[in-house]
Design a protein around this motif. Sequence first.
Motif, PDB file in Angstrom:
ATOM      1  N   GLY A 174      94.051  50.066 -56.906  1.00 17.17           N
ATOM      2  CA  GLY A 174      93.389  49.436 -58.076  1.00 17.17           C
ATOM      3  C   GLY A 174      92.488  49.754 -58.226  1.00 17.17           C
ATOM      4  O   GLY A 174      91.623  50.774 -58.909  1.00 17.17           O
ATOM      5  N   PRO A 175      90.966  48.449 -57.824  1.00 16.12           N
ATOM      6  CA  PRO A 175      91.974  47.537 -57.298  1.00 16.12           C
ATOM      7  C   PRO A 175      92.647  46.451 -57.491  1.00 16.12           C
ATOM      8  O   PRO A 175      93.622  45.741 -57.053  1.00 16.12           O
ATOM      9  N   GLN A 176      92.818  46.472 -59.088  1.00 14.27           N
ATOM     10  CA  GLN A 176      93.808  45.190 -59.806  1.00 14.27           C
ATOM     11  C   GLN A 176      94.665  45.609 -59.445  1.00 14.27           C
ATOM     12  O   GLN A 176      94.876  46.871 -59.970  1.00 14.27           O
ATOM     13  N   GLY A 177      95.522  44.647 -59.416  1.00 13.12           N
ATOM     14  CA  GLY A 177      96.997  45.264 -59.603  1.00 13.12           C
ATOM     15  C   GLY A 177      98.348  44.099 -59.298  1.00 13.12           C
ATOM     16  O   GLY A 177      97.594  43.282 -59.721  1.00 13.12           O
ATOM     17  N   THR A 178      99.077  44.353 -58.422  1.00 14.57           N
ATOM     18  CA  THR A 178      99.525  42.717 -57.606  1.00 14.57           C
ATOM     19  C   THR A 178     100.939  43.806 -56.552  1.00 14.57           C
ATOM     20  O   THR A 178     101.158  44.876 -57.242  1.00 14.57           O
ATOM     21  N   LEU A 179     101.207  42.626 -55.768  1.00 15.20           N
ATOM     22  CA  LEU A 179     102.247  43.169 -55.074  1.00 15.20           C
ATOM     23  C   LEU A 179     103.464  42.273 -55.310  1.00 15.20           C
ATOM     24  O   LEU A 179     103.022  41.450 -55.022  1.00 15.20           O
ATOM     25  N   SER A 180     104.174  42.847 -56.000  1.00 18.50           N
ATOM     26  CA  SER A 180     105.624  41.688 -56.626  1.00 18.50           C
ATOM     27  C   SER A 180     106.454  42.629 -56.480  1.00 18.50           C
ATOM     28  O   SER A 180     107.038  44.158 -55.411  1.00 18.50           O
ATOM     29  N   GLN A 181     107.717  42.643 -57.490  1.00 22.65           N
ATOM     30  CA  GLN A 181     108.376  43.622 -57.359  1.00 22.65           C
ATOM     31  C   GLN A 181     108.390  44.636 -57.316  1.00 22.65           C
ATOM     32  O   GLN A 181     108.128  44.333 -58.912  1.00 22.65           O
ATOM     33  N   GLY A 182     108.946  45.579 -58.025  1.00 17.59           N
ATOM     34  CA  GLY A 182     108.651  46.967 -58.109  1.00 17.59           C
ATOM     35  C   GLY A 182     109.441  48.406 -57.626  1.00 17.59           C
ATOM     36  O   GLY A 182     109.745  47.841 -56.076  1.00 17.59           O
ATOM     37  N   TRP A 183     109.557  49.680 -57.515  1.00 20.51           N
ATOM     38  CA  TRP A 183     110.284  50.483 -57.456  1.00 20.51           C
ATOM     39  C   TRP A 183     108.944  51.965 -57.201  1.00 20.51           C
ATOM     40  O   TRP A 183     108.777  51.452 -58.255  1.00 20.51           O
ATOM     41  N   SER A 184     109.248  52.444 -55.978  1.00 22.20           N
ATOM     42  CA  SER A 184     108.166  53.103 -55.315  1.00 22.20           C
ATOM     43  C   SER A 184     109.412  54.389 -54.421  1.00 22.20           C
ATOM     44  O   SER A 184     109.329  54.097 -53.888  1.00 22.20           O
ATOM     45  N   TYR A 185     108.594  55.868 -54.967  1.00 20.67           N
ATOM     46  CA  TYR A 185     109.565  56.894 -54.108  1.00 20.67           C
ATOM     47  C   TYR A 185     108.317  56.710 -53.055  1.00 20.67           C
ATOM     48  O   TYR A 185     108.713  56.967 -51.520  1.00 20.67           O
TER      49      TYR A 185
END
Length: 288
Positions: free
Chosen positions: A115-126
């Motif tokens: 980011g540094p801005q962003g969040t760690l939450s529910q999400g999908w990534s390869y």
Amino acid sequence: EFRRVLFRSIRKFTDQIDREQHRERLKQSRKVSDTMIFDSLILYDRKRDQTKKERNTKVDSNRSQSEQTTQIAEHNTEARYVKTVDGKDMLTWVLYPPQFDSAKKYPSILICLGGPQGTLSQGWSYRWNYRLMAAQGYVVVLPNRRGTTAFGQEWTEQISGDYPGLNMQDYLCAAREIKAEPYIDKIAACGASYGGYSVYNLCGTHENTFDAFIAHAGIFNQEHMYMTTEEMWFPNFDNGGAPWDGTPQTNRHYGNSAHKLIKNWNTPILVTHGEMDYRVPVDQGMAA
């Protein structure tokens, strides 16, 4: 099932409308004969059928991915609040491996957010698939350190001008708390982009907290980064300006660049970087 049938009906209806509109446009052109209209409609139908085939292939691919996900054993997720060095509560998600047994020992992965801005939450990534990591037997730690969104504007904006400061301490607080658990064996820190910068910074400041590091597309030399990146908002706003500006903020920021802390590096690290990265050019990874 009802939703799928409804969508098919709507798609069929819109395809018919598109075909008629295409035919009317051809008829309005004086230079187009009936034979040419007929030929054009055949080509139009072929293109539409090909598009439909590609669409169905994509749906089947997504369905296959979903089916593969259901094959992963269920895991437990804990919402843990970690005390920071300045006494704040930091939401830290902890994913436990399937069939987790607190009497056993597990390796752990702490994720450093980009980011540094962003969040760690529910999400999908390869690339960073936390559930898949947990399925491989890791305790996955997701600290929402300073700079993450969804916890108030003050929490988000604090990181600007303080890259080497509180957010790095947030990571260390989370790592040390989870490492104190009897079921944790060794712990690694992993991250990309700003997360990669975080890894490089932690390499020189972690004081033997971590046992391994993985940095992808990270910022290693902040001074050189200023002169090569294609995005100037971060260096001018978040970092306070150029390395030669000589302000208290720039002196602190560039003075704590990861490459100046390398004398403290004593932990194994894996470095990866992409040659098509223009935000954080590949020479950063090569230098590290």
